[in-house]
Structure formats: structure tokens, C-alpha cells
Design a protein around this motif. Structure first.
Motif, short mmCIF file in Angstrom:
data_model
loop_
_atom_site.label_atom_id
_atom_site.label_comp_id
_atom_site.label_asym_id
_atom_site.label_seq_id
_atom_site.Cartn_x
_atom_site.Cartn_y
_atom_site.Cartn_z
N ARG B 25 2.25 -2.73 -6.99
CA ARG B 25 2.28 -1.32 -7.37
C ARG B 25 1.10 -1.00 -8.31
O ARG B 25 0.49 0.06 -8.19
N LEU B 104 4.57 -1.23 0.75
CA LEU B 104 5.57 -1.07 -0.32
C LEU B 104 6.86 -0.48 0.24
O LEU B 104 7.96 -0.84 -0.19
N VAL B 110 8.82 -5.58 -5.20
CA VAL B 110 7.37 -5.50 -5.37
C VAL B 110 6.84 -6.90 -5.64
O VAL B 110 7.32 -7.58 -6.55
#
Lengths: 412, 217
Positions: B25, B104, B110
Motif C-alpha cells: 500500500r 490489492l 497487504v
């Protein structure tokens, strides 16, 4: 020490010298002053010993000034040094005051030269507060951090940071060692001198003489780790790896270092190493004098595999030296070793004695791979980690700062 | 006929000022924010930075995904990106973000890099040197390339595509200015699938196609 750039042409080729001369012409006559805390001993002095004469040879008016200090000052700067590297270092307000006072005394002595210089390079934290003490400075000032300050002991960094954030630029050895600062931060890796005693080609007779001097058997593989007797270099882990190798292959191990006997921690590590090595005639623990450069050079050339199984490391110039001798390197998976040791290409990264033993046995059973890996490693160093590249990076940075071009592209 | 001017170049690396990314991220956020020079550095300048010449992939993001996020699917998707196939760096940025966003959305967690394996965002100053050497005739091109440094190959064959005429290497641009039929040379250069070559391989291939020899014979 070589004081003319021309002697490196046979090693790096004409285009590299052409780049240096081109930059030298652009910087001819510029006054550059380096400041550090010692004339002898340590990596910084070693760099300045070759860099200043070579800058001079290229037409730059380069000089080197050394801080004068008291034992209390150097005890404080040692604590600052440790604190920047993340160790707890409680420095009293009085010690910081003395640090400033010694910088003021040095500023009084050096101020005219520093304020007139076109470029001032301040090496490491000892002289860092000189910038604030030279208010009429005309040139650009660069702070060069030779150590890993990525995870400092906060109280030390909080006090030092105001001294360094006003510089025009800073230099770190690798990105992982840097701190965010409000000025351009450049990455310039260290280097080795291919023509120094530690790296120059040796005759077969000289190499064989060293083999004989230490009673090494020419018919059996030799593993060599050159480093201080320091826990972070993990010499005991190297012995454990060697013992695992020896179960299958009749190898020999050299652990060579020096200068640790006056260091309580180093002496304790050496005692532990001697104890682990006791009774095994194939483990050679060598305490070498500080000037045993040619002996170290010969040992690296005698090695089938060079080991640097550090658990924590700066850039790891012993790795660079091993690669330059066209030897595969088994290196600890840490710091700058990761930039130099690439699995299957220049050697292997390992995290345990078992991992090291596995890779050593693999290499000793695949001799053709060892030769190929060694040759790749040498060319990798030639391209990236010789002093000519190091010098070019400095001169490029000087040129960029003086011409105000730190954004994208500059023509020399 | 204007001669071909041979330049050499090197890179001086500097920190971008962005905080390193520790997970996918954060990579996504930094890619969205970073300057085009940062994007260019991690996709196009990799052949010249002091890193090893034979990574699994040709861009730093794919290498980081493969080795430090341990996400092979993402690495493969990022690794196939040809930065020179995009009209501009903003198109390249959009393509990278699209891949990361898709990935994602497919993941329940993540991916994170272990401590010490963060991705540092860098950029470079390109320093260009005039070597003083010139090529007077296209027949001398292969021999001259054979003597060039990796810096010259990078400057004339890769970096050139960022300068006007955009997307064109300097050798082709020069050949197009010459009188006579230069089509065979231009076609030969255009046939090189360069984005996945090292500079040494590009040089060897250029020399071979310009002299009608097998590149890796």
C-alpha cells in the motif's frame, strides 16, 4: 599511495580517466577543503589519503584539515558516533558543551580557509558544528556521513541534527544508512584502490611465500575471513560453518584480523574464537599487524572462497576486496554486503552457519561455477567500486552544487 | 553530413525525499506521489546504477515485489512492464498504479517487507560528457559502438528516447538525417527487443545487427 590518476588507466580504461579529466577541467582552481578528525587510522583517513592528492592531480586546489581536540572531546565524539549507530549513548550537557567549545577553537584556526573555500566537505560528526561557526562562508558545504545513521539513539540525533540540517547537501554510503534531511542527500558508495598494497596484483612467489609462512596446505581448499575480532563479524559462526564443511570436505580455514587486543570486547571475542578453534590444526587464527596489507592481499588470493559472515555490517569493503581478487564471496545478509553479493552471480548471502556451510560445499563441488562467479565479481567491482568511480561521484557532486544543477541533467 | 557526436554519461544518485515503503500500500501511495524523475530512475536508469547486471526483472518495483514482498504474481505483472512502450511517464505511472490497485483488490492481506528490506525511492542526476569522438559515416557505426562505454550506450540508445525526437534512439535519429538509403540499418536497430537487455547485451546486439552477424554467436 598513488598521486597521479594516469596510473589507473591500465585498470579502468581510458574513458573513465577521460570523464575524470573532463570534470577536473571544469573544477580547475576551485578550492576544496576536507575536514575530519584524524590524519591516520580508520576508513575516512584512508579515503582522504588518496582522494586529496588525486583531486590535486586533476587541477583542483584540494586540502585536508584535521580537527584538534582533547581526550574528553574524542570520548564525546566516540559516544556520538555510537549513538548515531543506534547504541545507547548518554552524553551529558557538559560533554555537548565541550564538543561545541572544541569546534569553536578549531573554527578560530580554520575559519579563513573554510570561509573562502568553494567547497567544504565535513566528514562525520566530529567537525559538524563548524558550519554554524563560519557565518561568512562563500562556498557550498557538504556533510559526509560515513556511518549508518538510519536508526540512531534519538537523544544524540536530536542534538546533532540542528548542526547538519543547514548544510547544502549530505552524502551517505547507501540509501539504507540515510536520515531524511531538508537538503539534497546523495548516495556515494565507498571504494577500494586496485593499486594499493591490499589489492595490487602479487607475484606467484609472494603468494606462495605467505602460504608457506602460515603452514597452509596447497592440496586442500582454503576458506578465508579477514576482519576484526568483533561479534558482529561472527567469527564463531564461521568456525561452526567450517566444522560442518569439514564433515564432507577436507578444507582449511583462516580467520585473520588485527588490532583487537587493546579492545576489551575484541579481546573477549578473540578468546572465544581461540577456544572454539583449539585442537583443530586446520583452523588458523592469525593476529596480523595493522600494516600487513600485502599479507591480507595474498591470503585473499590463496582463498578458494572468501567469507564475510557478518550479522551487522557497514558497506563491507572486505567483500569488495574478495570480489576484486575474483573469488566467490559467502556474505552475511546485511548492510552493504547485500549490494555486492548476489546469489549465484557473485557469491551467496547467508544468515546462519548452516547456510554458509551449505553454500561453501556447493561451491567446492562446482569448481566451474566458482571460476565464473569469481570473474563476474571482479568485473562488477571494476565497474562500480573502484576509487575512480568514487572520485568521479565526488567531482560530479561538486560540479552540480557549484553550477546550481541538482535536479535532472548536467552537461560537463 | 553532420558527424555523429559520441557522448558518455554517468549517474549521481540521490534520495527522493520520500519515506521508504514497507508494504504494497505504501508503494502504491509513493508511486502516485513521486516525481517523474523518481519513476524514470526505478524503471529506466536501472542498467546504469551500481547494482548487479542480471536481476530477475528490469525494474526496481518488480525486484522488490519478488525478493522482499515475496509476491511473485505481482513481480511478474510489474516485471513485464516496458517503460519505453508508454508515450510519457504519466502513462507509465497510471499503468503501474493500475496493476497495484488490481492486485490489492485481489489480496486479503497487504504484503509487507521484512525489517531492513524497505524500498528506498531514489532519483539521479545524469552527467553528460562530450568524448570529442565523432562518427563520420554510417559504415563506421558498428565499429564505433563496439568501442563505446556502457554510459555511451545508455545515453545514445536508452536515455535518447526521453529527448526530442521522443521515443527515438540517437543512432536512428542520426541515420534518418543522412542522404542515401539507410533503411537496412534503421530496420536492424528497430528489430532489437532492448527493454529486457543489459547494456552489454544491447551493445553486442547493436554491433551484430549493424554488421549482419549473429549477436551471441
Amino acid at each position: 599511495m598513488n598521486t597521479t590518476i594516469q596510473v589507473y588507466e591500465s585498470v579502468v580504461g581510458r574513458p573513465v580517466l577521460q570523464q575524470l579529466r573532463c570534470l577536473g577541467e571544469k573544477l580547475a582552481g576551485r578550492r576544496v577543503v576536507h575536514v575530519n578528525s584524524t590524519r591516520e587510522g580508520g576508513g575516512v583517513a584512508e579515503i582522504l589519503n588518496w582522494m586529496v592528492p588525486l583531486m590535486d592531480d586533476l587541477g583542483i586546489d584540494a586540502t585536508w584539515e584535521v580537527m584538534h581536540g582533547t581526550p574528553e572531546f574524542f570520548a564525546t565524539t566516540k559516544a556520538i558516533h555510537n549513538g548515531l549507530q543506534g547504541f545507547t549513548a548518554d552524553i551529558s550537557p557538559r560533554a555537548w558543551e565541550h564538543y561545541r567549545a572544541v569546534n569553536e577553537q578549531n573554527a578560530a584556526r580554520l575559519r579563513p580557509g573554510l570561509e573562502e573555500a568553494d567547497l567544504v566537505v565535513i566528514h562525520d560528526p566530529q567537525p559538524a558544528s563548524l558550519l554554524a561557526l563560519c557565518p561568512r562562508r562563500k562556498g557550498k558545504w557538504i556533510w559526509r556521513a560515513h556511518i549508518d545513521i538510519s536508526h540512531p539513539y534519538r537523544p544524540v540525533w536530536k542534538t546533532l541534527r540542528p548542526f547538519v540540517e543547514h548544510y547544502d547537501a549530505s552524502i551517505f554510503s547507501i540509501a539504507q544508512f540515510a536520515q531524511l534531511l531538508p537538503h539534497p542527500q546523495f548516495i556515494i558508495a565507498p571504494s577500494i584502490d586496485p593499486l594499493s598494497e591490499k589489492n595490487i596484483d602479487l607475484s606467484a612467489q609472494e603468494i606462495e611465500a605467505v602460504r608457506g609462512q602460515f603452514g597452509l596446505d596447497p592440496s586442500r581448499p582454503l576458506l578465508v575471513q579477514i576482519s576484526r575480532f568483533d561479534r558482529f563479524k561472527d567469527p564463531v559462526g564461521v568456525i561452526q560453518a567450517f566444522q560442518l564443511v569439514k564433515k564432507g570436505i577436507p578444507a582449511q580455514l583462516v580467520l585473520a584480523g588485527g588490532g583487537a587486543t587493546d579492545d576489551p570486547e575484541g579481546a573477549a571475542v578473540l578468546d572465544e574464537v581461540m577456544e572454539k578453534a583449539a585442537g583443530d590444526p586446520d583452523i588458523h587464527v592469525l593476529l596480523l599487524p595493522p600494516d600487513a596489507h600485502r599479507t591480507i592481499n595474498a591470503l585473499q588470493r590463496l582463498a578458494d572462497i572468501v567469507i564475510q559472515k557478518s550479522t551487522r555490517e557497514g558497506f563491507g569493503l572486505t567483500v569488495t576486496e574478495g570480489l576484486w581478487k575474483a573469488r566467490p564471496v559467502i556474505g552475511g545478509d546485511t548492510g552493504g554486503i547485500r549490494l555486492q553479493v548476489i546469489n549465484h552471480h557473485t557469491g551467496f548471502l547467508v544468515s546462519t552457519p548452516e547456510g554458509a556451510a551449505h553454500r561453501i560445499r556447493y561451491l567446492l563441488h562446482h569448481r566451474d561455477n566458482m571460476t565464473a562467479i569469481g570473474n563476474i565479481g571482479r568485473e562488477f567491482v571494476r565497474e562500480n567500486f573502484l576509487l575512480t568511480r568514487h572520485l568521479r561521484d565526488y567531482l560530479t557532486l561538486f560540479f552540480a552544487l557549484l553550477s546550481g544543477e541538482t535536479e535532472n541533467k548536467i552537461a560537463v | 553530413m553532420d558527424p555523429f557526436k559520441i557522448f558518455d554519461c554517468t549517474l549521481l544518485s540521490k534520495m527522493s525525499g520520500l519515506r521508504p515503503a514497507v508494504n504494497l500500500r505504501e508503494l502504491r501511495d509513493r508511486v502516485a506521489l513521486c516525481s517523474s524523475n523518481v519513476l524514470y530512475h526505478h524503471f529506466c536508469e536501472t542498467p546504469l546504477v551500481p547494482l548487479f547486471d542480471y536481476p530477475d526483472y528490469r525494474n526496481d518495483f518488480a525486484i522488490w515485489a519478488r525478493h522482499h514482498l515475496r509476491d511473485e504474481i505481482l513481480a511478474e505483472r510489474l516485471g513485464i512492464i516496458d517503460p519505453y512502450a508508454h508515450a510519457c511517464l504519466e502513462d507509465l505511472r497510471a499503468a503501474v498504479l493500475e496493476i497495484i490497485d488490481d492486485h490489492l483488490s485481489e489480496r486479503t492481506m497487504v504484503p509487507w517487507a521484512p525489517p531492513g528490506r524497505e524500498l528506498y525511492f531514489m532519483e539521479s542526476i545524469t552527467v553528460v560528457f562530450d568524448t570529442g569522438e565523432r562518427i563520420d559515416h554510417p559504415d563506421g557505426l558498428a565499429a564505433a559502438i563496439d568501442k563505446m562505454t556502457h554510459g555511451s550506450i545508455y545515453f545514445h540508445f536508452l536515455e535518447a528516447r526521453r529527448r526530442p525526437p521522443l521515443g527515438l534512439d540517437d543512432f536512428t535519429a542520426w541515420l534518418e538525417t543522412l542522404s542515401g538509403d539507410q533503411r537496412s540499418h534503421i530496420t536492424a536497430i528497430a528489430s532489437i527487443d532492448f527493454p529486457f537487455y543489459t547494456l552489454a547485451e544491447i551493445k553486442k546486439t547493436l554491433v551484430s545487427v549493424l554488421s549482419n552477424k549473429e549477436p551471441f554467436a
